[in-house]
Design a protein around this motif. Structure first.
Motif, PDB file in Angstrom:
ATOM      1  N   GLU A 226       0.633  -1.279  -0.032  1.00 57.50           N
ATOM      2  CA  GLU A 226       0.156   0.137  -0.293  1.00 57.50           C
ATOM      3  C   GLU A 226       0.829   1.381   0.038  1.00 57.50           C
ATOM      4  OE1 GLU A 226      -2.952  -2.195   3.618  1.00 57.50           O
ATOM      5  OE2 GLU A 226      -1.750   0.043   3.390  1.00 57.50           O
ATOM      6  N   SER A 227       0.543   1.902  -0.608  1.00 51.44           N
ATOM      7  CA  SER A 227       1.020   4.112  -1.112  1.00 51.44           C
ATOM      8  C   SER A 227       2.363   3.721  -1.719  1.00 51.44           C
ATOM      9  CB  SER A 227       1.443   3.712   0.379  1.00 51.44           C
ATOM     10  OG  SER A 227       0.269   3.979   0.871  1.00 51.44           O
ATOM     11  N   GLY A 228       1.954   4.584  -1.691  1.00 52.84           N
ATOM     12  CA  GLY A 228       3.637   5.077  -3.154  1.00 52.84           C
ATOM     13  C   GLY A 228       4.021   4.411  -4.327  1.00 52.84           C
ATOM     14  N   ILE A 229       2.841   3.395  -4.749  1.00 50.42           N
ATOM     15  CA  ILE A 229       2.707   2.968  -6.169  1.00 50.42           C
ATOM     16  C   ILE A 229       2.563   3.820  -6.735  1.00 50.42           C
ATOM     17  CG2 ILE A 229       2.130   0.719  -7.888  1.00 50.42           C
ATOM     18  CD1 ILE A 229       3.600   0.122  -5.109  1.00 50.42           C
ATOM     19  N   LEU A 230       3.747   4.310  -7.843  1.00 46.04           N
ATOM     20  CA  LEU A 230       3.765   5.298  -8.804  1.00 46.04           C
ATOM     21  C   LEU A 230       4.388   5.317  -9.950  1.00 46.04           C
ATOM     22  CD1 LEU A 230       4.831   8.311  -6.213  1.00 46.04           C
ATOM     23  CD2 LEU A 230       2.529   8.070  -7.225  1.00 46.04           C
ATOM     24  N   GLY A 231       4.917   4.066 -10.454  1.00 46.19           N
ATOM     25  CA  GLY A 231       5.646   3.792 -11.678  1.00 46.19           C
ATOM     26  C   GLY A 231       5.911   2.878 -11.858  1.00 46.19           C
TER      27      GLY A 231
END
Ligand SMILES: O=C(O)c1ccccc1NCC(=O)[C@H](O)[C@H](O)COP(=O)(O)O
Length: 267
Positions: A226-231
């Motif tokens: 969870e969180s911080g999956i951006l690319g």
């Protein structure tokens, strides 16, 4: 507990007291139970929706419907939960995660109702659950799952809240940030375990949080990062470590079309 969680939990206690004045615990439970007999509102399997995607060789993506957050402020001005949910479903989301917290995330219960009724996938009520009243309320507004954050709960509270959720047919996502919290989470029955990469004291996000706890996660748990999956590199790093379930908010909320962003991130 972190400063922000302290503040949020204090606000939740006030909200629950106000809620009880408007709708009693018994009435909230009645609404929740009557929803379970309604074809449109009865629980959609949240965990099974994720597990089915993974079994089909696809990522199990929990797609967030989040207008704003304490760490990032407003994420999306043109915020239409029904359109966002439909776009997510069309592009292969397993589930929704809808922020219903008013004060810190600019969410509301109506966002969950609008999003869920516009599609056929299950919805997590993403809020800070500390009391059975909120579990009944979650089901009363049509949620299919609730979130339990270990950082703001004692083990006996979590067990009580989990039992209450399961009695209503709600699934539970239990969320941890570190090893001691993970040990507590493993005392629960739910197979759905989230590791949140956001440090709630500093708001720093690092995917190393998930990777560093991986060896402690039993095989029979479905792990959600969870969180911080951006690319796409973030997705690949997780998949290289056999992590197949994701909770993603910001990357989709900032995109013109959140569903298109979902298919681009996971294609
Ligand atoms: O996002 C915050 O600022 C925050 C602050 C305090 C408690 C929780 C917070 N975030 C909730 C979440 O866990 C995220 O919305 C979720 O994991 C998605 O994260 P992202 O993809 O980085 O938006």
């Amino acid at each position: 507990m972190s400063d922000i969680l302290d503040k949020i939990v204090a606000t939740k206690k006030i909200e629950i007291a106000h809620g009880l004045q408007k709708i009693s615990l018994g009435n909230q439970r009645d609404i929740a139970e009557s929803n379970n007999k309604d074809a449109l509102l009865k629980p959609r399997g949240f965990i099974s929706a994720i597990e089915n995607k993974i079994a089909a060789g696809k990522p199990g993506v929990i797609t967030e419907v989040k207008k704003a957050s304490p760490s990032k402020g407003i994420l999306r001005d043109n915020f239409n939960p029904a359109q966002i949910a439909q776009s997510y479903e069309k592009h292969g989301a397993a589930c929704l995660s809808v922020l219903t917290d008013v004060n810190y995330f600019q969410g509301c219960n109506a966002f969950l109702q609008e999003a869920r009724s516009a599609c056929n996938i299950p919805a997590l009520r993403k809020d800070f659950t500390i009391d059975p009243y909120q579990v009944y309320e979650a089901r009363a507004i049509g949620a299919d799952a609730i979130l339990l954050i270990v950082a703001c709960l004692e083990l006996n509270q979590m067990k009580e809240l989990e039992a209450c959720a399961h009695e209503l047919g709600l699934d539970v996502l239990v969320e941890v940030h570190n090893a001691p919290e993970l040990e507590q989470a493993l005392e629960l029955k739910t197979p759905l375990l989230g590791i949140n990469n956001r440090n709630l004291k500093t708001f720093e996000v690092t995917l190393q949080t998930t990777l560093s706890l991986l060896s402690m996660v039993p095989q029979d748990k479905t792990l959600v990062t969870e969180s911080g999956i951006l690319g796409r590199g973030d997705v690949q790093l997780m998949r290289d470590n056999q992590i197949n379930a994701f909770l993603v908010g910001e990357a989709f909320m900032r995109a013109a079309d959140p569903g298109v962003a979902l298919s681009e991130l996971f294609s």
